[in-house]
Design an enzyme around this catalytic site. Structure first.
Site, short mmCIF file in Angstrom:
data_model
loop_
_atom_site.label_atom_id
_atom_site.label_comp_id
_atom_site.label_asym_id
_atom_site.label_seq_id
_atom_site.Cartn_x
_atom_site.Cartn_y
_atom_site.Cartn_z
N ASP A 159 35.08 67.41 72.79
CA ASP A 159 36.52 67.69 72.89
C ASP A 159 36.68 69.17 72.55
O ASP A 159 36.29 69.62 71.47
CB ASP A 159 37.26 66.81 71.88
N HIS A 183 44.31 58.69 73.76
CA HIS A 183 43.17 59.62 73.59
C HIS A 183 42.71 59.65 72.13
O HIS A 183 41.62 60.15 71.86
CB HIS A 183 43.49 61.03 74.11
N HIS A 202 40.88 62.70 76.32
CA HIS A 202 39.67 62.09 75.76
C HIS A 202 39.66 60.56 75.82
O HIS A 202 38.64 59.94 75.51
CB HIS A 202 39.46 62.57 74.31
N ASP A 226 38.97 70.81 71.56
CA ASP A 226 39.75 71.12 70.34
C ASP A 226 38.88 71.11 69.08
O ASP A 226 39.37 71.45 67.99
CB ASP A 226 40.99 70.23 70.21
#
Ligand code: DIR
Ligand code: MN
Ligand code: MN
Ligand code: MN
Length: 301
Positions: free
Chosen positions: A225, A138, A98, A227
Protein backbone atom coordinates in the site's frame (compact mmCIF):
# COMPACT_ATOMS: atom_id res chain seq x y z
CA UNK A 1 10.29 -14.62 -16.95
CA UNK A 2 6.91 -13.07 -17.61
CA UNK A 3 5.07 -10.48 -15.56
CA UNK A 4 1.33 -10.09 -16.05
CA UNK A 5 0.08 -6.60 -15.30
CA UNK A 6 -3.41 -6.72 -13.78
CA UNK A 7 -4.75 -3.16 -13.94
CA UNK A 8 -7.64 -2.69 -11.53
CA UNK A 9 -9.24 0.75 -11.75
CA UNK A 10 -11.52 0.13 -8.77
CA UNK A 11 -12.38 2.51 -5.94
CA UNK A 12 -15.44 0.89 -4.30
CA UNK A 13 -13.55 -0.21 -1.19
CA UNK A 14 -13.28 3.37 0.04
CA UNK A 15 -14.98 6.72 -0.43
CA UNK A 16 -12.62 8.96 -2.38
CA UNK A 17 -12.84 9.00 -6.14
CA UNK A 18 -9.67 8.96 -8.21
CA UNK A 19 -7.94 5.84 -6.89
CA UNK A 20 -9.39 4.10 -9.95
CA UNK A 21 -7.02 6.32 -11.99
CA UNK A 22 -3.98 4.88 -10.20
CA UNK A 23 -3.38 1.89 -12.49
CA UNK A 24 -4.06 3.96 -15.58
CA UNK A 25 -1.46 6.54 -14.58
CA UNK A 26 1.10 3.89 -13.60
CA UNK A 27 0.84 2.30 -17.03
CA UNK A 28 0.83 5.67 -18.82
CA UNK A 29 4.03 6.52 -16.96
CA UNK A 30 5.72 3.67 -18.82
CA UNK A 31 5.71 0.82 -16.32
CA UNK A 32 5.36 -1.85 -19.02
CA UNK A 33 8.39 -0.57 -20.95
CA UNK A 34 10.34 -0.12 -17.73
CA UNK A 35 9.82 -3.77 -16.78
CA UNK A 36 10.75 -4.87 -20.30
CA UNK A 37 13.91 -2.84 -19.82
CA UNK A 38 14.72 -5.03 -16.82
CA UNK A 39 14.52 -8.09 -19.04
CA UNK A 40 10.96 -9.19 -18.28
CA UNK A 41 8.42 -10.31 -20.81
CA UNK A 42 5.34 -8.30 -19.94
CA UNK A 43 1.74 -9.25 -20.64
CA UNK A 44 -0.72 -6.38 -20.41
CA UNK A 45 -3.99 -6.58 -22.25
CA UNK A 46 -5.66 -3.44 -20.94
CA UNK A 47 -7.20 -2.54 -17.60
CA UNK A 48 -10.03 -4.60 -16.24
CA UNK A 49 -13.34 -2.82 -16.48
CA UNK A 50 -15.62 -4.68 -14.07
CA UNK A 51 -18.55 -3.29 -16.06
CA UNK A 52 -20.94 -6.01 -15.06
CA UNK A 53 -20.60 -4.95 -11.42
CA UNK A 54 -21.16 -1.23 -11.92
CA UNK A 55 -24.87 -1.18 -11.28
CA UNK A 56 -25.40 -3.80 -8.62
CA UNK A 57 -28.14 -3.11 -6.13
CA UNK A 58 -25.74 -2.69 -3.25
CA UNK A 59 -27.15 -1.59 0.10
CA UNK A 60 -24.71 -1.59 3.03
CA UNK A 61 -24.35 -4.80 5.05
CA UNK A 62 -23.96 -3.63 8.62
CA UNK A 63 -22.02 -0.47 7.86
CA UNK A 64 -19.94 -2.05 5.08
CA UNK A 65 -20.15 0.07 1.93
CA UNK A 66 -20.58 -1.45 -1.55
CA UNK A 67 -20.22 -4.98 -0.23
CA UNK A 68 -21.59 -6.84 -3.26
CA UNK A 69 -19.57 -4.78 -5.72
CA UNK A 70 -16.39 -5.29 -3.69
CA UNK A 71 -17.12 -9.00 -3.48
CA UNK A 72 -17.84 -9.54 -7.19
CA UNK A 73 -14.96 -7.38 -8.43
CA UNK A 74 -12.60 -9.32 -6.18
CA UNK A 75 -13.99 -12.64 -7.27
CA UNK A 76 -13.14 -11.67 -10.81
CA UNK A 77 -9.67 -10.40 -9.84
CA UNK A 78 -9.02 -13.67 -8.00
CA UNK A 79 -9.72 -15.61 -11.18
CA UNK A 80 -7.44 -13.42 -13.27
CA UNK A 81 -4.56 -13.56 -10.78
CA UNK A 82 -5.00 -17.30 -10.33
CA UNK A 83 -4.84 -17.94 -14.06
CA UNK A 84 -1.72 -15.85 -14.53
CA UNK A 85 -0.04 -17.60 -11.60
CA UNK A 86 -1.09 -21.01 -12.90
CA UNK A 87 0.54 -20.16 -16.20
CA UNK A 88 3.79 -19.47 -14.40
CA UNK A 89 3.61 -15.70 -14.70
CA UNK A 90 4.16 -13.15 -11.97
CA UNK A 91 0.91 -11.21 -11.47
CA UNK A 92 1.55 -7.52 -10.77
CA UNK A 93 -1.77 -6.06 -9.66
CA UNK A 94 -2.12 -2.29 -9.81
CA UNK A 95 -4.84 -0.69 -7.67
CA UNK A 96 -7.18 0.74 -7.09
CA UNK A 97 -7.97 0.45 -3.44
CA UNK A 98 -6.59 -2.21 -1.13
CA UNK A 99 -9.85 -4.18 -0.89
CA UNK A 100 -8.47 -5.69 -4.13
CA UNK A 101 -6.13 -7.82 -2.04
CA UNK A 102 -9.13 -10.05 -1.28
CA UNK A 103 -8.91 -11.04 -4.92
CA UNK A 104 -5.16 -11.02 -5.45
CA UNK A 105 -4.36 -13.11 -2.38
CA UNK A 106 -7.23 -15.52 -3.01
CA UNK A 107 -5.85 -15.96 -6.52
CA UNK A 108 -2.20 -16.35 -5.66
CA UNK A 109 -2.77 -18.64 -2.67
CA UNK A 110 -5.02 -20.86 -4.78
CA UNK A 111 -1.92 -21.64 -6.84
CA UNK A 112 0.68 -21.31 -4.05
CA UNK A 113 -1.16 -22.54 -0.93
CA UNK A 114 1.97 -22.37 1.24
CA UNK A 115 2.80 -18.76 0.26
CA UNK A 116 3.35 -16.15 2.93
CA UNK A 117 2.01 -12.60 2.72
CA UNK A 118 4.15 -9.55 3.45
CA UNK A 119 1.85 -6.56 3.93
CA UNK A 120 3.42 -3.10 3.71
CA UNK A 121 1.00 -0.44 4.93
CA UNK A 122 0.35 2.36 7.42
CA UNK A 123 -2.84 0.44 8.24
CA UNK A 124 -3.56 -3.14 9.26
CA UNK A 125 -6.57 -3.62 6.92
CA UNK A 126 -7.89 -6.35 9.20
CA UNK A 127 -11.21 -4.88 10.38
CA UNK A 128 -14.21 -7.21 10.52
CA UNK A 129 -17.85 -6.30 10.12
CA UNK A 130 -17.90 -5.98 13.92
CA UNK A 131 -14.82 -3.78 14.33
CA UNK A 132 -14.96 -1.46 11.32
CA UNK A 133 -15.68 2.17 12.21
CA UNK A 134 -15.61 3.46 8.63
CA UNK A 135 -17.41 0.70 6.76
CA UNK A 136 -14.74 1.07 4.06
CA UNK A 137 -13.80 -2.35 2.82
CA UNK A 138 -10.21 -1.41 1.93
CA UNK A 139 -9.69 -1.52 5.70
CA UNK A 140 -10.94 -5.13 5.86
CA UNK A 141 -9.41 -7.52 3.28
CA UNK A 142 -7.21 -9.46 5.69
CA UNK A 143 -10.05 -10.44 8.02
CA UNK A 144 -11.78 -12.20 5.13
CA UNK A 145 -8.60 -13.93 3.98
CA UNK A 146 -7.83 -15.06 7.55
CA UNK A 147 -11.41 -16.17 8.20
CA UNK A 148 -11.76 -13.81 11.17
CA UNK A 149 -15.10 -12.28 12.14
CA UNK A 150 -18.73 -13.05 11.35
CA UNK A 151 -19.25 -14.91 8.11
CA UNK A 152 -21.08 -12.90 5.47
CA UNK A 153 -22.89 -14.86 2.80
CA UNK A 154 -22.00 -12.39 0.03
CA UNK A 155 -18.31 -13.22 0.62
CA UNK A 156 -18.72 -16.99 0.81
CA UNK A 157 -16.40 -17.47 -2.16
CA UNK A 158 -13.41 -16.19 -0.15
CA UNK A 159 -11.75 -19.15 1.52
CA UNK A 160 -9.70 -18.58 4.68
CA UNK A 161 -6.54 -19.35 2.75
CA UNK A 162 -4.21 -17.31 4.94
CA UNK A 163 -2.93 -18.62 8.28
CA UNK A 164 -2.03 -15.94 10.82
CA UNK A 165 1.53 -17.28 11.05
CA UNK A 166 2.02 -16.74 7.32
CA UNK A 167 1.27 -13.00 7.55
CA UNK A 168 3.66 -10.25 8.55
CA UNK A 169 3.29 -6.47 8.45
CA UNK A 170 5.84 -3.69 8.00
CA UNK A 171 5.16 0.04 8.33
CA UNK A 172 2.07 0.13 10.55
CA UNK A 173 1.24 3.33 12.41
CA UNK A 174 -2.53 3.93 12.25
CA UNK A 175 -4.59 1.09 13.68
CA UNK A 176 -8.14 1.11 14.99
CA UNK A 177 -8.59 -0.15 18.57
CA UNK A 178 -10.38 -3.25 17.28
CA UNK A 179 -7.52 -3.98 14.91
CA UNK A 180 -4.95 -3.81 17.71
CA UNK A 181 -7.05 -6.33 19.60
CA UNK A 182 -7.29 -8.64 16.55
CA UNK A 183 -3.51 -8.58 16.06
CA UNK A 184 -3.02 -9.54 19.70
CA UNK A 185 -5.78 -12.19 19.77
CA UNK A 186 -4.49 -13.91 16.65
CA UNK A 187 -0.85 -13.44 17.49
CA UNK A 188 -0.06 -11.71 14.21
CA UNK A 189 3.47 -10.48 13.72
CA UNK A 190 3.86 -6.79 12.91
CA UNK A 191 6.79 -4.43 12.56
CA UNK A 192 5.43 -0.94 13.05
CA UNK A 193 7.34 2.26 12.33
CA UNK A 194 8.57 1.98 15.92
CA UNK A 195 10.49 -1.19 15.04
CA UNK A 196 11.71 0.36 11.78
CA UNK A 197 13.16 3.23 13.84
CA UNK A 198 14.57 0.93 16.48
CA UNK A 199 16.25 -1.73 14.33
CA UNK A 200 16.57 -0.15 10.91
CA UNK A 201 14.86 -1.42 7.79
CA UNK A 202 17.51 -4.03 6.93
CA UNK A 203 17.09 -5.83 10.24
CA UNK A 204 13.30 -5.47 10.14
CA UNK A 205 13.01 -7.14 6.74
CA UNK A 206 15.32 -9.92 7.91
CA UNK A 207 13.24 -10.45 11.07
CA UNK A 208 10.02 -10.36 9.07
CA UNK A 209 11.34 -13.03 6.67
CA UNK A 210 12.75 -15.11 9.56
CA UNK A 211 9.27 -15.14 11.08
CA UNK A 212 7.14 -15.83 8.05
CA UNK A 213 9.62 -17.69 5.86
CA UNK A 214 12.34 -19.07 8.16
CA UNK A 215 13.89 -21.48 5.66
CA UNK A 216 13.48 -19.06 2.76
CA UNK A 217 11.65 -21.73 0.81
CA UNK A 218 8.05 -20.47 0.72
CA UNK A 219 6.59 -18.37 -2.09
CA UNK A 220 5.97 -14.71 -1.22
CA UNK A 221 2.98 -12.51 -2.01
CA UNK A 222 3.97 -8.88 -1.44
CA UNK A 223 1.09 -6.43 -0.95
CA UNK A 224 2.35 -2.85 -0.95
CA UNK A 225 0.00 0.00 0.00
CA UNK A 226 1.70 3.19 -1.16
CA UNK A 227 0.48 4.93 2.03
CA UNK A 228 3.13 2.94 3.90
CA UNK A 229 5.50 5.55 2.53
CA UNK A 230 5.69 8.90 4.23
CA UNK A 231 3.29 11.46 2.74
CA UNK A 232 6.30 13.55 1.74
CA UNK A 233 7.31 10.66 -0.55
CA UNK A 234 3.85 9.49 -1.70
CA UNK A 235 1.40 12.34 -1.15
CA UNK A 236 -1.34 11.22 -3.55
CA UNK A 237 -3.13 8.57 -1.57
CA UNK A 238 -6.51 8.41 0.15
CA UNK A 239 -5.46 8.01 3.78
CA UNK A 240 -1.97 9.46 4.25
CA UNK A 241 -0.43 9.13 7.72
CA UNK A 242 2.65 11.06 8.80
CA UNK A 243 5.73 9.27 10.07
CA UNK A 244 6.01 6.73 7.27
CA UNK A 245 8.72 4.86 5.39
CA UNK A 246 11.33 6.89 3.56
CA UNK A 247 11.84 6.49 -0.18
CA UNK A 248 14.80 4.22 0.44
CA UNK A 249 13.13 2.15 3.17
CA UNK A 250 10.24 1.39 0.82
CA UNK A 251 12.59 0.45 -1.98
CA UNK A 252 14.82 -1.59 0.31
CA UNK A 253 11.85 -3.80 1.22
CA UNK A 254 11.13 -4.46 -2.45
CA UNK A 255 14.79 -5.05 -3.30
CA UNK A 256 15.26 -7.47 -0.39
CA UNK A 257 12.18 -9.44 -1.35
CA UNK A 258 13.38 -9.63 -4.93
CA UNK A 259 16.71 -10.96 -3.66
CA UNK A 260 14.97 -13.93 -2.02
CA UNK A 261 13.94 -15.14 -5.47
CA UNK A 262 10.62 -16.18 -3.91
CA UNK A 263 8.24 -13.46 -5.09
CA UNK A 264 5.21 -14.96 -6.84
CA UNK A 265 2.69 -12.10 -6.72
CA UNK A 266 2.87 -8.34 -6.19
CA UNK A 267 0.23 -5.69 -5.41
CA UNK A 268 0.81 -1.94 -5.65
CA UNK A 269 -2.24 -0.25 -4.21
CA UNK A 270 -3.87 3.06 -3.26
CA UNK A 271 -2.16 5.42 -5.71
CA UNK A 272 -4.76 8.20 -6.11
CA UNK A 273 -3.48 10.81 -8.58
CA UNK A 274 -6.49 13.09 -8.05
CA UNK A 275 -5.70 13.86 -4.43
CA UNK A 276 -2.87 16.34 -4.76
CA UNK A 277 -1.25 18.96 -6.92
CA UNK A 278 -0.23 17.65 -10.33
CA UNK A 279 3.43 17.57 -9.30
CA UNK A 280 2.64 15.49 -6.22
CA UNK A 281 0.53 13.10 -8.25
CA UNK A 282 3.39 12.68 -10.74
CA UNK A 283 5.77 12.05 -7.87
CA UNK A 284 3.49 9.38 -6.36
CA UNK A 285 3.01 7.65 -9.71
CA UNK A 286 6.77 7.71 -10.27
CA UNK A 287 7.50 6.20 -6.87
CA UNK A 288 4.86 3.54 -7.51
CA UNK A 289 6.59 2.54 -10.76
CA UNK A 290 9.94 2.53 -9.06
CA UNK A 291 8.76 0.27 -6.20
CA UNK A 292 7.47 -2.24 -8.76
CA UNK A 293 10.79 -2.10 -10.62
CA UNK A 294 12.68 -2.69 -7.38
CA UNK A 295 10.52 -5.72 -6.55
CA UNK A 296 11.18 -7.05 -10.06
CA UNK A 297 14.91 -6.76 -9.82
CA UNK A 298 16.06 -3.24 -10.51
CA UNK A 299 19.31 -2.65 -8.67
CA UNK A 300 21.23 0.52 -7.88
CA UNK A 301 24.50 -0.75 -9.31
C1 DIR B 1 -9.26 2.43 8.83
C2 DIR B 1 -8.37 3.04 7.77
N1 DIR B 1 -8.55 1.45 9.60
C3 DIR B 1 -10.51 1.80 8.20
N2 DIR B 1 -7.90 2.08 6.88
C4 DIR B 1 -7.26 2.37 5.77
O1 DIR B 1 -11.19 2.50 7.47
O2 DIR B 1 -10.76 0.64 8.44
N3 DIR B 1 -6.73 1.46 5.09
N4 DIR B 1 -7.11 3.56 5.32
O3 DIR B 1 -5.94 1.65 4.03
MN1 MN C 1 -3.10 1.99 4.08
MN1 MN D 1 -6.09 0.29 4.15
MN1 MN E 1 -3.94 -0.84 2.76
Amino acid sequence: LTAAIVGCPFSGGQRRTGVDQGPIRLVEAGLVEQLKGLGWNVVFDGHHQFEEYNNLDDAPIGIMKNPRTVSQVNRSVAGVVMNHAKNGMLPVTLGGDHSLAMGTISGSLAVHPDACVIWIDAHADINTIETTDSGNMHGMPLSFLLGIGDKIQEFDWIKPVLKPERLVYIGLRDLDAGEKRLLREHNIKAFSMHEVDKYGIGKVVEMALDYVNPKRDLPIHLSFDVDALDPSVAPSTGTPVRGGLTFREGHYICEAIHETGLLVSLDLMEVNPSLAEAADADKTVAVGCSLVRAALGETLL
